[in-house]
Design an enzyme around this catalytic site. Structure first.
Site, short mmCIF file in Angstrom:
data_model
loop_
_atom_site.label_atom_id
_atom_site.label_comp_id
_atom_site.label_asym_id
_atom_site.label_seq_id
_atom_site.Cartn_x
_atom_site.Cartn_y
_atom_site.Cartn_z
N HIS A 98 0.90 -1.22 0.23
CA HIS A 98 0.13 -0.07 -0.07
C HIS A 98 0.97 1.37 0.03
O HIS A 98 1.98 1.21 0.40
CB HIS A 98 -0.87 0.08 1.01
CG HIS A 98 -0.18 0.17 2.52
ND1 HIS A 98 0.54 -1.05 2.98
CD2 HIS A 98 0.03 1.41 3.14
CE1 HIS A 98 1.09 -0.67 4.12
NE2 HIS A 98 0.82 0.74 4.67
N ASP A 100 0.48 5.16 1.62
CA ASP A 100 0.08 5.40 3.15
C ASP A 100 -1.08 6.48 2.45
O ASP A 100 -0.98 7.39 1.94
CB ASP A 100 1.02 6.36 3.97
CG ASP A 100 1.76 5.33 4.73
OD1 ASP A 100 1.34 3.98 4.93
OD2 ASP A 100 2.91 5.56 5.08
N HIS A 254 4.76 0.06 0.14
CA HIS A 254 5.32 -0.72 1.30
C HIS A 254 4.64 -1.67 1.84
O HIS A 254 3.43 -1.70 1.77
CB HIS A 254 6.11 0.06 2.21
CG HIS A 254 5.06 0.98 2.91
ND1 HIS A 254 4.74 2.07 2.44
CD2 HIS A 254 4.73 0.93 4.32
CE1 HIS A 254 3.83 2.73 3.28
NE2 HIS A 254 3.67 1.84 4.37
N ARG A 269 5.37 6.21 13.68
CA ARG A 269 5.23 7.05 12.35
C ARG A 269 4.83 8.24 12.44
O ARG A 269 3.86 8.62 12.91
CB ARG A 269 4.52 6.26 11.17
CG ARG A 269 4.42 6.60 9.92
CD ARG A 269 3.42 5.95 9.15
NE ARG A 269 2.07 6.60 9.31
CZ ARG A 269 0.88 5.99 8.72
NH1 ARG A 269 1.20 4.92 8.16
NH2 ARG A 269 -0.06 6.69 8.96
#
Length: 300
Positions: A98, A100, A254, A269
């Site tokens: 995907h 983000d 990723h 994150r």
């Protein structure tokens, strides 16, 4: 003169940067060099940044742009509205490729991910270069993708929930993730606002192609995703505590490798506000459902 050392990790994507201590006080010329490496290599890695905590991670991220809220729907880490706590120790799986937050109209420019606790073995992360994937397509397929649009959403995938190891827990997580439903129509090929490169904008949040049947959409998305994630386009990073990875969210996908069982794996994150994607024809993405204004400003 900068003391940075930049060493490619794989042939088409990824570089390790050494000779820098990340933080909010980095000189402008060092930040500019990191940004240039990010644009060229799509994802950059830093070892040994053990001095960072949530506050200094956000301070460093601010040098790259305006941080977003932690997530459009998932609660932030206690005490910091910009930090998303990614704790996979309880068996949570995010094992699909995907980009983000593509279900909103302003996906992040970049993500800054810091390893807090990682297993001694397993739990690597893979990234793939969606620019090189586009460039290595046959011209006929590139021409087709240039004209296509895809609908991205965070709605439940009930089939996946039912097939999970713990359907009840998966359903609870899915309900939080989709507590506000977002749908956005994006170009399948976006033009990078800084480099002018063309990249493929699909991934796991892309559910259907506009104007095509469900069967044709699924088949074509699967075909393109298989090409995007060919090993030649990828890099794999073996985490150690204190590592930091930054990726250009406009040019990558990723996924996590879930080979670490129930061993602790926790990362934090921070995402940087991005622009509204624009296709080859100059048409921007279009909101179909949901308002992401509280999540992210639109980058200038």
């Amino acid at each position: 003169m900068s003391s940075l050392s930049i060493a490619p990790v794989a042939g088409r994507i990824g570089a390790e940067i050494s000779g820098v201590r990340l933080g909010g006080d980095l000189p402008a010329d060092v930040v500019a060099e990191i940004r240039l490496a990010l644009l060229g290599h799509k994802v950059v890695f830093f070892r040994g940044q053990d001095h960072l905590d949530e506050r200094s991670q956000v301070a460093f991220a601010r040098l790259l742009g305006e941080p977003t809220a932690a997530h459009p729907t998932v609660p932030s880490l206690d005490g910091n509205d910009h930090v998303l706590d990614l704790d996979y120790s309880d068996g949570q799986k995010v094992d699909r490729w995907h980009t983000d937050v593509t279900f909103v109209d302003r996906p992040p420019l970049a993500s800054v991910l810091r390893a807090v606790t990682v297993p001694a073995a397993g739990g690597d992360t893979l990234w793939t270069n969606t620019v090189s994937a586009y460039e290595h397509l046959p011209a006929e397929l590139r021409d087709l993708l240039d004209r296509l649009r895809a609908v991205h959403t965070n709605q439940h995938d009930y089939v996946r929930i039912a097939a999970s190891d713990d359907p009840e827990r998966a359903r609870e997580r899915a309900e939080v993730f989709a507590s506000t439903v977002f749908e956005t129509e994006h170009p399948v090929v976006r033009v990078h606002p800084e480099t002018g490169e063309r990249s493929i904008l699909l991934g796991d949040f892309a559910k259907r192609l506009v104007g095509l049947s469900a069967h044709t959409s699924a088949s074509l998305i699967r075909l393109i995703q298989e090409h995007v994630t060919e090993v030649e386009n990828t890099v794999r990073w073996r985490w150690a505590p204190g590592d930091v990875a930054i990726w250009d969210n406009r040019a990558t996908q990723h996924r996590v490798v879930h080979d670490f069982g129930g061993r602790p794996r926790r990362l934090h994150r921070v995402t940087i506000a991005g622009d509204v994607p624009v296709g080859v024809d100059g048409r921007p993405s279009v909101v179909l459902k949901g308002d992401a204004a509280a999540y992210s400003p639109i980058a200038a």
